[in-house]
Write a protein that holds these residues in place. Structure first.
Motif, PDB file in Angstrom:
ATOM      1  N   UNK A 128      90.369  68.469  40.912  1.00  0.00           N
ATOM      2  CA  UNK A 128      89.528  67.308  41.207  1.00  0.00           C
ATOM      3  C   UNK A 128      89.654  66.284  40.073  1.00  0.00           C
ATOM      4  N   UNK A 129      90.059  65.036  40.353  1.00  0.00           N
ATOM      5  CA  UNK A 129      90.210  64.022  39.297  1.00  0.00           C
ATOM      6  C   UNK A 129      88.879  63.634  38.643  1.00  0.00           C
ATOM      7  N   UNK A 130      87.766  63.873  39.320  1.00  0.00           N
ATOM      8  CA  UNK A 130      86.456  63.550  38.742  1.00  0.00           C
ATOM      9  C   UNK A 130      86.157  64.435  37.527  1.00  0.00           C
ATOM     10  N   UNK A 131      86.638  65.670  37.545  1.00  0.00           N
ATOM     11  CA  UNK A 131      86.414  66.569  36.412  1.00  0.00           C
ATOM     12  C   UNK A 131      87.094  66.013  35.177  1.00  0.00           C
ATOM     13  N   UNK A 132      88.346  65.592  35.322  1.00  0.00           N
ATOM     14  CA  UNK A 132      89.085  65.033  34.190  1.00  0.00           C
ATOM     15  C   UNK A 132      88.420  63.760  33.684  1.00  0.00           C
ATOM     16  N   UNK A 133      87.942  62.930  34.592  1.00  0.00           N
ATOM     17  CA  UNK A 133      87.275  61.690  34.195  1.00  0.00           C
ATOM     18  C   UNK A 133      85.998  61.990  33.418  1.00  0.00           C
ATOM     19  N   UNK A 134      85.226  62.984  33.873  1.00  0.00           N
ATOM     20  CA  UNK A 134      83.992  63.344  33.166  1.00  0.00           C
ATOM     21  C   UNK A 134      84.293  63.922  31.786  1.00  0.00           C
ATOM     22  N   UNK A 135      85.345  64.715  31.686  1.00  0.00           N
ATOM     23  CA  UNK A 135      85.741  65.276  30.388  1.00  0.00           C
ATOM     24  C   UNK A 135      86.157  64.157  29.440  1.00  0.00           C
ATOM     25  N   UNK A 136      86.907  63.195  29.948  1.00  0.00           N
ATOM     26  CA  UNK A 136      87.308  62.052  29.120  1.00  0.00           C
ATOM     27  C   UNK A 136      86.092  61.270  28.627  1.00  0.00           C
ATOM     28  N   UNK A 137      85.123  61.033  29.513  1.00  0.00           N
ATOM     29  CA  UNK A 137      83.902  60.325  29.116  1.00  0.00           C
ATOM     30  C   UNK A 137      83.111  61.122  28.088  1.00  0.00           C
ATOM     31  N   UNK A 138      83.113  62.439  28.236  1.00  0.00           N
ATOM     32  CA  UNK A 138      82.397  63.312  27.312  1.00  0.00           C
ATOM     33  C   UNK A 138      83.057  63.320  25.928  1.00  0.00           C
ATOM     34  N   UNK A 139      84.391  63.304  25.896  1.00  0.00           N
ATOM     35  CA  UNK A 139      85.138  63.398  24.631  1.00  0.00           C
ATOM     36  C   UNK A 139      85.371  62.047  23.958  1.00  0.00           C
ATOM     37  N   UNK A 140      85.211  60.952  24.686  1.00  0.00           N
ATOM     38  CA  UNK A 140      85.514  59.625  24.140  1.00  0.00           C
ATOM     39  C   UNK A 140      84.709  59.278  22.881  1.00  0.00           C
ATOM     40  N   UNK A 141      83.397  59.546  22.800  1.00  0.00           N
ATOM     41  CA  UNK A 141      82.683  59.236  21.553  1.00  0.00           C
ATOM     42  C   UNK A 141      83.229  60.016  20.351  1.00  0.00           C
ATOM     43  N   UNK A 142      83.628  61.255  20.566  1.00  0.00           N
ATOM     44  CA  UNK A 142      84.211  62.029  19.472  1.00  0.00           C
ATOM     45  C   UNK A 142      85.559  61.458  19.058  1.00  0.00           C
ATOM     46  N   UNK A 143      86.352  61.060  20.041  1.00  0.00           N
ATOM     47  CA  UNK A 143      87.663  60.477  19.752  1.00  0.00           C
ATOM     48  C   UNK A 143      87.500  59.165  18.994  1.00  0.00           C
ATOM     49  N   UNK A 144      86.540  58.338  19.398  1.00  0.00           N
ATOM     50  CA  UNK A 144      86.301  57.061  18.722  1.00  0.00           C
ATOM     51  C   UNK A 144      85.771  57.267  17.312  1.00  0.00           C
ATOM     52  N   UNK A 145      84.936  58.258  17.129  1.00  0.00           N
ATOM     53  CA  UNK A 145      84.390  58.530  15.798  1.00  0.00           C
ATOM     54  C   UNK A 145      85.470  59.047  14.861  1.00  0.00           C
ATOM     55  N   UNK A 146      86.409  59.817  15.395  1.00  0.00           N
ATOM     56  CA  UNK A 146      87.491  60.372  14.573  1.00  0.00           C
ATOM     57  C   UNK A 146      88.515  59.298  14.255  1.00  0.00           C
ATOM     58  N   UNK A 147      88.985  58.612  15.252  1.00  0.00           N
ATOM     59  CA  UNK A 147      89.834  57.427  15.157  1.00  0.00           C
ATOM     60  C   UNK A 147      91.080  57.611  14.286  1.00  0.00           C
ATOM     61  N   UNK A 148      91.610  58.821  14.202  1.00  0.00           N
ATOM     62  CA  UNK A 148      92.868  59.073  13.512  1.00  0.00           C
ATOM     63  C   UNK A 148      93.522  60.302  14.156  1.00  0.00           C
ATOM     64  N   UNK A 149      94.836  60.339  14.128  1.00  0.00           N
ATOM     65  CA  UNK A 149      95.545  61.500  14.670  1.00  0.00           C
ATOM     66  C   UNK A 149      95.405  62.654  13.678  1.00  0.00           C
ATOM     67  N   UNK A 150      94.960  63.785  14.155  1.00  0.00           N
ATOM     68  CA  UNK A 150      94.713  64.936  13.297  1.00  0.00           C
ATOM     69  C   UNK A 150      95.961  65.807  13.235  1.00  0.00           C
ATOM     70  N   UNK A 151      96.363  66.100  12.026  1.00  0.00           N
ATOM     71  CA  UNK A 151      97.477  67.015  11.795  1.00  0.00           C
ATOM     72  C   UNK A 151      97.177  67.771  10.503  1.00  0.00           C
ATOM     73  N   UNK A 152      97.973  68.776  10.202  1.00  0.00           N
ATOM     74  CA  UNK A 152      97.772  69.502   8.951  1.00  0.00           C
ATOM     75  C   UNK A 152      97.948  68.570   7.754  1.00  0.00           C
ATOM     76  N   UNK A 153      98.870  67.623   7.862  1.00  0.00           N
ATOM     77  CA  UNK A 153      99.095  66.684   6.770  1.00  0.00           C
ATOM     78  C   UNK A 153      97.893  65.761   6.572  1.00  0.00           C
ATOM     79  N   UNK A 154      97.346  65.230   7.662  1.00  0.00           N
ATOM     80  CA  UNK A 154      96.188  64.335   7.523  1.00  0.00           C
ATOM     81  C   UNK A 154      94.951  65.099   7.040  1.00  0.00           C
ATOM     82  N   UNK A 155      94.816  66.363   7.446  1.00  0.00           N
ATOM     83  CA  UNK A 155      93.708  67.179   6.943  1.00  0.00           C
ATOM     84  C   UNK A 155      93.857  67.452   5.449  1.00  0.00           C
ATOM     85  N   UNK A 156      95.078  67.719   5.010  1.00  0.00           N
ATOM     86  CA  UNK A 156      95.317  68.009   3.599  1.00  0.00           C
ATOM     87  C   UNK A 156      95.224  66.753   2.737  1.00  0.00           C
TER      88      UNK A 156
END
Length: 137
Positions: free
Chosen positions: A37-65
């Motif tokens: 169901x495409x609605x599930x993916x849309x709801x997950x995206x809406x749920x995760x978007x504030x976290x993605x915006x707050x992080x606002x950087x690509x996470x990798x082992x290098x960026x963490x270090x």
């Protein structure tokens, strides 16, 4: 929304899609019949978007270090959401059991004394290369 899903579906969404979406890695939607169901993916995206915006950087082992302090604000945000859930939780509320576990962002010092038992035979084995002879009574 997650209450009506099976645990396997939720786990698949979190591991294969949501984590990568928030960390801005190539996210791949799980291929399961129950998640078509495409609605599930849309709801997950809406749920995760504030976290993605707050992080606002690509996470990798290098960026963490390189800058681990950058991710502290994200951890505080997650902790605030968890604390809010604990605060508004009513006793015997079956809709939200178990509650998410609270965590410490920074290590908490302890005054608990640790003790180590040293035996002369083991120490002498390191210093002399051989253990002391044991006495027989």
């Amino acid at each position: 929304m997650f209450m009506s899903m099976t645990w396997k579906d939720v786990q698949s969404i979190v591991i294969k899609y949501a984590y990568q979406y928030v960390c801005q890695i190539e996210a791949v939607w799980p291929e399961q019949e129950s998640l078509e169901d495409p609605m599930i993916k849309q709801k997950i995206d809406e749920f995760c978007l504030p976290l993605k915006n707050k992080l606002n950087v690509r996470v990798s082992l290098k960026s963490l270090a390189d800058n681990p302090g950058f991710f502290v604000l994200m951890l505080f945000h997650i902790l605030t959401v968890f604390e809010r859930e604990h605060q508004y939780h009513q006793a015997f509320d079956v809709r939200r059991i178990p509650l998410p576990k609270l965590f410490n962002v920074f290590p908490s010092p302890t005054s608990h004394w640790r003790s180590v038992t040293l035996y002369i035979n083991e120490i002498s084995a390191f210093l002399q290369g051989q253990a002391l002879p044991s006495e027989k009574i």
